[in-house]
Write an enzyme that holds these catalytic residues in place. Structure first.
Site, PDB file in Angstrom:
ATOM      1  CG  ASP A 229      43.755  39.362  58.061  1.00 10.37           C
ATOM      2  OD1 ASP A 229      44.767  39.588  57.375  1.00 10.37           O
ATOM      3  OD2 ASP A 229      43.667  39.651  59.260  1.00 10.37           O
ATOM      4  CG  HIS A 231      39.525  37.017  60.364  1.00 14.92           C
ATOM      5  ND1 HIS A 231      40.013  36.486  61.529  1.00 14.92           N
ATOM      6  CD2 HIS A 231      40.245  38.156  60.150  1.00 14.92           C
ATOM      7  CE1 HIS A 231      40.970  37.250  62.009  1.00 14.92           C
ATOM      8  NE2 HIS A 231      41.142  38.272  61.178  1.00 14.92           N
ATOM      9  CG  ASP A 258      44.749  36.975  61.365  1.00 11.55           C
ATOM     10  OD1 ASP A 258      45.576  36.304  62.004  1.00 11.55           O
ATOM     11  OD2 ASP A 258      44.421  38.124  61.697  1.00 11.55           O
ATOM     12  CG  ASP A 261      40.039  33.012  65.920  1.00  6.16           C
ATOM     13  OD1 ASP A 261      39.424  32.034  66.386  1.00  6.16           O
ATOM     14  OD2 ASP A 261      41.183  33.325  66.287  1.00  6.16           O
ATOM     15  NE  ARG A 262      37.893  39.595  64.844  1.00  6.35           N
ATOM     16  CZ  ARG A 262      37.429  40.120  65.967  1.00  6.35           C
ATOM     17  NH1 ARG A 262      36.156  40.002  66.261  1.00  6.35           N
ATOM     18  NH2 ARG A 262      38.231  40.752  66.792  1.00  6.35           N
ATOM     19  CG  ASN A 290      46.962  38.592  64.990  1.00  3.91           C
ATOM     20  OD1 ASN A 290      46.800  38.691  63.761  1.00  3.91           O
ATOM     21  ND2 ASN A 290      46.089  39.083  65.854  1.00  3.91           N
ATOM     22  CG  HIS A 291      43.063  36.047  64.888  1.00  8.83           C
ATOM     23  ND1 HIS A 291      42.015  35.924  65.777  1.00  8.83           N
ATOM     24  CD2 HIS A 291      43.260  37.370  64.729  1.00  8.83           C
ATOM     25  CE1 HIS A 291      41.587  37.122  66.126  1.00  8.83           C
ATOM     26  NE2 HIS A 291      42.333  38.028  65.501  1.00  8.83           N
ATOM     27  CG  HIS A 339      49.268  38.320  59.851  1.00  3.03           C
ATOM     28  ND1 HIS A 339      48.159  38.194  59.042  1.00  3.03           N
ATOM     29  CD2 HIS A 339      48.804  38.833  61.024  1.00  3.03           C
ATOM     30  CE1 HIS A 339      47.081  38.599  59.695  1.00  3.03           C
ATOM     31  NE2 HIS A 339      47.443  38.991  60.897  1.00  3.03           N
ATOM     32  NE  ARG A 387      47.005  45.282  64.944  1.00  3.20           N
ATOM     33  CZ  ARG A 387      45.959  44.911  64.212  1.00  3.20           C
ATOM     34  NH1 ARG A 387      44.980  44.231  64.775  1.00  3.20           N
ATOM     35  NH2 ARG A 387      45.890  45.212  62.931  1.00  3.20           N
ATOM     36  CG  HIS A 414      47.906  42.519  61.705  1.00  6.85           C
ATOM     37  ND1 HIS A 414      47.227  41.631  62.520  1.00  6.85           N
ATOM     38  CD2 HIS A 414      48.617  43.314  62.550  1.00  6.85           C
ATOM     39  CE1 HIS A 414      47.522  41.878  63.775  1.00  6.85           C
ATOM     40  NE2 HIS A 414      48.360  42.902  63.820  1.00  6.85           N
TER      41      HIS A 414
END
Length: 488
Positions: A229, A231, A258, A261-262, A290-291, A339, A387, A414
């Protein structure tokens, strides 16, 4: 977690453990905090505060399923405990379960009618639910939906004479262009929308031509670098390239989902990765995380960033391209890269993954959901996901999947790891996470070197995994390069 019998309770010691857990939480040591709260719960399981506090720590680690369970227990113990509803509502909100979150924030407002924070959360949630209902009302059925990419002709977009940024000459994305674009991003300059459209549309065509599971052959003596990731952490992405070299046919990368995001620079990250993919498809491989989905992008920042830095059309275009990303890779017929993780049933073959129709938003169950969301667990068998989506799977599940598909190793991402990576399941599974300072963690990436490409049994021991000397980032985050050697 099990609660001890009443005659084994120790409220005084439990309070001491809670205080230690609170200090660990303040230091951003969330896993340690969870362990300490768990010990407090084992000594006094009827204290709603302990459960709610542990729920908050789970939330910090994005373990929303566990957070909901703990917050629900806090509410069960004390139905008027406001933080129980707050923690559960926040976890539901983070999962995009707006209607469930709304119920908790409504109850929170009843319990704390004069709390401005409760009123604010309720108002935010009501607004989000209303927006969701409106979008559902005006949405076009999938069968009638037209691709936004089909409506874009970047050739018709004029480039103003005063624009001095990176330019693509013709239809070919060159290394010189990518370097210039990266330098512009480092200096807080934007890429012209014409070229941004050109890059994203070209990547879309490349990705759409790929299967859901892609086979990569790495010749003898060559390597592939797998990154976890990122991010939206653009400057840390540049650190990877500085330390390990720019992507090229001789130095290929696989970024394992991923990307966005963030972080505050998700647009810069995704355009950089996509530009390298356009420059040389064999130098940059990208798998879906998943993002890379509309629901996550709404909640965790990418959608808003795209709307701010580019425009609304790009929001839809990125969503389309994310739906075209492959779900998994197999390297030299021996290493499975995805992922998230494995599946709720045994017997899943690589052919089943290859056959997934991935051109959609991730469903809430099934193979596509699980490959993006699942996590390994230390216990054998399968368990509920921390999760709240996907599942947890043990070493026995990993072993069977590898045996059934004649594979040696799983590489996945992940999850944040204290050292940037973790080897689990008897050496058959490696998690690699590449976003430093994400919950105060470090970065890692894995080089997979092939010294032979025929009959590659995995040797995981002192002679096979090497950790180079740590090196320092500009933000003083320590990082390591991990050389995973596969011998004939």
């Amino acid at each position: 977690m099990p609660v001890m019998e009443a005659d084994k309770t120790d409220p005084i010691r439990a309070e001491e453990l809670k205080s230690q857990a609170n200090e660990a939480f303040k230091a951003h040591k969330y896993a340690q905090a969870i362990d300490l709260y768990t010990q407090a719960i084992e000594l006094n399981g009827q204290n709603a505060v302990y459960w709610a506090n542990r729920a908050f720590a789970h939330t910090k680690l994005e373990e929303y399923g566990s957070a909901i369970q703990d917050a629900s227990k806090a509410i069960e113990i004390d139905p008027k405990y406001s933080k129980g509803y707050y923690r559960r509502g926040a976890a539901f909100l983070a999962m995009g379960k707006l209607k469930e979150a709304l119920k908790d924030f409504q109850q929170l407002k009843k319990i704390c009618p004069n709390d401005p924070d409760a009123a604010k959360k309720l108002k935010e949630c009501e607004k989000a639910v209303m927006k969701l209902k409106f979008e559902e009302a005006i949405s076009v059925p999938e069968s009638e939906r037209r691709s936004v990419a089909d409506s874009i002709d970047f050739h018709l977009i004029d480039v103003e004479p005063q624009y001095t940024g990176a330019k693509i000459e013709g239809d070919v994305v060159t290394l010189d262009f990518v370097k210039k674009m990266i330098d512009d991003f480092k200096n807080q300059k934007s890429l012209h929308k014409r070229y941004a459209f050109q890059i994203v549309l070209q990547v879309r065509e490349i990705m759409r031509a790929l299967p859901s599971l892609v086979d990569i052959n790495i010749p003898e003596g060559r390597h592939l670098t797998v990154c976890g990731d990122v991010h939206g952490q653009f400057y840390d992405l540049l650190n990877i390239f500085e330390l390990n070299g720019l992507p090229s046919d001789e130095n290929p990368y696989l970024f394992n989902g991923d990307f966005v995001d963030r972080g505050s620079f998700s647009v810069e990250v995704i355009l950089t990765l996509f530009a390298f993919k356009c420059m040389s498809p064999s130098a940059m491989h990208l798998s879906r995380g998943n993002h890379e989905s509309k629901s996550m992008n709404k909640i965790y920042g990418f959608e808003g960033e795209v709307r701010s830095k580019l425009n609304e059309t790009f929001v839809e275009l990125f969503a389309e391209v994310f739906c075209s990303l492959p779900l998994a890779y197999v390297l030299n017929e021996k290493v499975f890269v995805a992922h998230g993780g494995l599946f709720s049933v045994d017997g899943v073959k690589l052919s089943d993954i290859r056959a997934i129709d991935r051109f959609c938003e991730p469903p809430e169950e099934g193979l596509m959901c699980e490959i993006l969301w699942s996590d390994p667990q230390p216990n054998p068998g399968r368990g509920p996901s921390k999760r709240g989506v996907g599942l947890a799977f043990g070493a026995d599940v990993t072993k069977r999947f590898l045996q059934e598909n004649n594979l040696d190793l799983i590489v996945r991402s992940h999850e944040v790891k204290d050292e940037g990576y973790e080897i689990e399941h008897d050496g058959k599974l490696i998690t690699v996470f590449s976003a430093p300072n994400y919950c105060d963690q470090v970065l890692s990436f894995i080089h997979l070197w092939w010294f032979a490409i025929h009959s590659l049994p995995m040797v995981l021991g002192k002679n096979s995994l090497y950790v180079d000397s740590p090196f320092s980032f500009q933000n003083q985050v320590l990082s390591c390069i991990f050389l995973l050697k596969l011998y004939q």
